[in-house]
Write an enzyme that holds these catalytic residues in place. Structure first.
Site, PDB file in Angstrom:
ATOM      1  CB  CYS A 120      -0.840   0.091   1.133  1.00 26.60           C
ATOM      2  SG  CYS A 120      -2.111   1.481   1.155  1.00 26.60           S
ATOM      3  CB  CYS A 121       3.999   2.192   2.104  1.00 26.09           C
ATOM      4  SG  CYS A 121       3.280   2.579   3.819  1.00 26.09           S
ATOM      5  CB  CYS A 202      -2.336   7.222   5.652  1.00 32.75           C
ATOM      6  SG  CYS A 202      -1.234   7.526   4.061  1.00 32.75           S
ATOM      7  CB  CYS A 205      -1.242   3.786   8.820  1.00 34.44           C
ATOM      8  SG  CYS A 205      -1.965   2.679   7.704  1.00 34.44           S
ATOM      9  CB  CYS A 230       6.298   4.662   4.437  1.00 31.90           C
ATOM     10  SG  CYS A 230       7.189   6.367   4.303  1.00 31.90           S
TER      11      CYS A 230
HETATM   12  S1  SF4 Z   1       0.615   4.818   5.503  1.00 30.10           S
HETATM   13 FE1  SF4 Z   1      -1.130   3.266   5.497  1.00 30.10          FE
HETATM   14  S2  SF4 Z   1      -2.531   3.872   4.298  1.00 30.10           S
HETATM   15 FE2  SF4 Z   1      -0.897   5.247   3.813  1.00 30.10          FE
HETATM   16  S3  SF4 Z   1       0.174   4.517   2.147  1.00 30.10           S
HETATM   17 FE3  SF4 Z   1       0.971   3.410   4.105  1.00 30.10          FE
HETATM   18  S4  SF4 Z   1      -0.405   1.617   4.414  1.00 30.10           S
HETATM   19 FE4  SF4 Z   1      -1.279   2.915   2.921  1.00 30.10          FE
END
Ligand code: SF4
Length: 241
Positions: A120-121, A202, A205, A230
């Site tokens: 996701c990151c 985010c 998170c 991240c």
């Molecule tokens: S911080 Fe969380 S929502 Fe944002 S990109 Fe990373 S995993 Fe995805």
């Protein structure tokens, strides 16, 4: 009590640190159109943006709009632009990549495994960051040594794995220095800092931290400490992750 009242405590050498920060920002400005401030919109980056504006430095400011930011974070973009009369470029993930990932893994995939969280990151942060830095010779971050063990050795400038100069002009600042500067100069900041979120990412998170918890304890709190980056500032044998 707001974050300024709670944290503003300049270190003994605050003025010296500020002078060194300004020297680094002026050195970064020599890259001209080749330099960008990659702002997280956190307290540190708001200090850097204020100094760029105050010094009238020809440095572009950009941020990652992951599609998962808190509403107050999005609102801070407009407030900062209005305060300084500048534009903050937004780099968002590619729609197709997000739709594909969410369709396959769901909106809460980040909680299922470290691999899915990192995926996701990668699509919401790393890929847009690579577009932000494409064609640049230098970038500026708000990293500080005090933020975590992984950041304890952050230099004030370095060469990244793509040969760009990475300036970390607040590397030696304390959290008290940051808030002293914000309070003294009326720097716009994210109100989530007043709600005990020192490090804001985010929305899914990030959580508030309790008294005595580490600075980044509210980021990916369900994971082991070692996994908690991240990938924006992690080097693996010279390759960004
Ligand atoms: S911080 Fe969380 S929502 Fe944002 S990109 Fe990373 S995993 Fe995805």
């Amino acid at each position: 009590m707001n974050a300024v009242e709670l944290h503003a405590r300049p270190s003994a050498d605050h003025q010296g640190k500020l002078a060194r920060t300004l020297a680094l920002l002026h050195a970064a400005a020599e890259h001209g159109a080749g330099v960008v401030q990659a702002s997280s919109l956190g307290a540190e980056d708001q200090v850097i943006t204020q100094l760029i504006a105050r010094e009238r430095l020809p440095i572009a400011v950009a941020t990652l709009d992951t599609g998962k930011l808190h509403a107050p974070t999005l609102e801070l973009i407009g407030r900062t632009e209005a305060a300084y009369g500048l534009q903050i470029a937004r780099f968002a993930p590619r729609d197709g990549a997000v739709v594909h990932f969410v369709t396959r893994h769901g909106e809460r995939a980040m909680f299922e495994s470290v691999d899915l969280r990192k995926a996701c990151c990668a699509l919401r942060k790393l890929e847009p960051l690579s577009r932000m830095l494409d064609g640049r010779s230098a970038w500026i971050t708000g990293l500080r040594r005090e933020q975590s063990q992984q950041r304890a050795e952050v230099p004030t400038f370095e060469c990244d794995e793509h040969g760009r100069t990475k300036f970390n002009p607040l590397a030696e600042w304390t959290w008290g220095d940051v808030w002293h500067h914000i309070g003294t100069h009326g720097v716009p900041y994210n109100p989530l800092h007043d709600a005990f979120m020192p490090s804001i990412g985010c929305e899914p998170c990030t959580r508030a931290v309790a008294l005595g918890e580490d600075f980044r304890a509210g980021r990916w709190w369900w994971e082991d400490e070692a996994a908690k980056e991240c990938g924006l500032h992690v080097k693996h044998q010279g390759v960004a992750a």
